[in-house]
Design a protein around this motif. Structure first.
Motif, PDB file in Angstrom:
ATOM      1  N   GLN A  65       0.838  -1.209   0.000  1.00  0.00           N
ATOM      2  CA  GLN A  65       0.000   0.000   0.000  1.00  0.00           C
ATOM      3  C   GLN A  65       0.875   1.263   0.000  1.00  0.00           C
ATOM      4  O   GLN A  65       1.898   1.333   0.679  1.00  0.00           O
ATOM      5  N   SER A  66       0.431   2.261  -0.749  1.00  0.00           N
ATOM      6  CA  SER A  66       1.172   3.529  -0.815  1.00  0.00           C
ATOM      7  C   SER A  66       1.103   4.271   0.510  1.00  0.00           C
ATOM      8  O   SER A  66       2.010   5.041   0.842  1.00  0.00           O
ATOM      9  N   LYS A  74       1.492   4.332   4.422  1.00  0.00           N
ATOM     10  CA  LYS A  74       2.417   3.509   5.208  1.00  0.00           C
ATOM     11  C   LYS A  74       2.131   3.420   6.705  1.00  0.00           C
ATOM     12  O   LYS A  74       2.682   2.547   7.373  1.00  0.00           O
ATOM     13  N   HIS A 115      -3.138   2.015  -4.117  1.00  0.00           N
ATOM     14  CA  HIS A 115      -3.519   3.317  -3.559  1.00  0.00           C
ATOM     15  C   HIS A 115      -4.874   3.261  -2.856  1.00  0.00           C
ATOM     16  O   HIS A 115      -5.447   4.316  -2.558  1.00  0.00           O
ATOM     17  N   GLU A 133      -4.881   4.982   0.725  1.00  0.00           N
ATOM     18  CA  GLU A 133      -4.576   6.402   0.574  1.00  0.00           C
ATOM     19  C   GLU A 133      -5.741   7.171  -0.051  1.00  0.00           C
ATOM     20  O   GLU A 133      -6.114   8.255   0.411  1.00  0.00           O
TER      21      GLU A 133
END
Length: 315
Positions: free
Chosen positions: A30-31, A33, A104, A107
């Protein structure tokens, strides 16, 4: 400013380890964190639990992982309720054991949810098969019945039907914890969505951020209507079951009881139509025209044709 924390809540039941590996890799990549992962195994099998732990260790996550197992099989609803009690973070993302997330996903949803008066955000999803082939690029475009729900006036819609799938949603953790104890007349994602709709705004992202895997052993599948073969099943599994479920919400939403009782009355009139009693269903026509027209036609048709329609709609 400190970045908000997100706990990913995963309930497992005798997972296909190849699918689970793909799901875990998506989480790892996943972007966003600032994550934690809480895994609860409901398999009631120490060998399975050990395999899950070994796979997680093998993947070398860079954020904290918490893993536990139920002493006996509890089912998905109770497992997700336990995870909701156990986890700690600013936001919770609910997770299946066999899907594929866009990198993403977290996010994108968090960027629009982390604002005042927003309670829950969710997205569309692709439907994929066991080999990751895309069966349909959009769940909502595929669905003959369900449409996305959003905004601050979603409660009545969600009492009638759920169009929010658990693996696509993120919810503020204080709202999720306030929803405990879960009402087990509802699937966990339906209950969380219903509860969140009473606390603020629901947000829909019109992008498939999850590839939802359809295969022979997944628990729920993409059909939010049960498979129906005849009018009797429609009456029992749609009208009667939903009426009982709505009754069970009366003690949790005091400020919504007038609306809930109105909807119960609507279900009683639908029941009267089916059994042939005098009904005042037309007083609800402006509010629920599609339901009333559909059921009027369905109940009047000969069995041969009504069975065909129900099989087509719910297959």
């Amino acid at each position: 400013m400190k970045q908000a924390s997100v706990a990913i809540l995963m309930a497992c039941y005798k997972p296909n380890m190849s699918y689970l590996r793909q799901q875990l890799i998506c989480i790892k990549n996943q972007s966003y964190k600032n994550l934690k992962l809480f895994v609860l195994d409901d398999s009631d099998d120490l060998t399975v639990f050990t395999s899950i732990k070994d796979l997680i260790q093998e993947l070398h996550f860079e954020f904290d992982i918490y893993i536990d197992r139920n002493k006996s099989n509890l089912g998905a609803n109770l497992s997700f309720e336990k995870l909701t009690k156990w986890a700690d973070a600013n936001f919770f993302a609910y997770c299946d054991q066999d899907d594929v997330w866009a990198p993403h996903k977290i996010e994108t949803l968090l960027n629009i949810l982390d604002k005042p008066n927003k309670t829950l955000a969710y997205s569309d999803m692709r439907i994929i098969d066991k080999n990751n082939n895309v069966l349909h690029p959009s769940f909502f475009k595929m669905s003959r019945v369900l449409k996305p729900v959003k905004g601050t006036n979603s409660f009545a819609h969600l009492l009638l039907e759920n169009s929010i799938t658990g693996c696509t949603l993120i919810i503020k953790s204080d709202i999720a914890k306030a929803a405990i104890p879960f009402n087990h007349s509802y699937v966990h994602d339906h209950w969380l969505s219903l509860f969140a709709s009473t606390k603020g705004e629901l947000i829909f992202v019109d992008e498939p951020l999850v590839n939802y895997r359809m295969h022979e052993s997944n628990q729920i599948g993409s059909a939010h209507l049960p498979h129906l073969e005849n009018k009797t099943q429609y009456y029992e599994r749609v009208i009667l079951k939903n009426k009982r479920r709505i009754y069970n919400t009366l003690d949790r939403f005091d400020d919504k009881n007038k609306l809930i009782n109105q909807l119960i009355s609507f279900y009683i009139e639908r029941e009267n139509c089916y059994i042939g009693k005098k009904s005042r269903i037309l007083q609800y026509f402006l509010k629920y025209p599609k339901i009333i027209l559909f059921e009027y036609i369905l109940f009047k048709l000969p069995e041969k044709y009504s069975n065909y329609i129900l099989n087509k709609l719910t297959s």
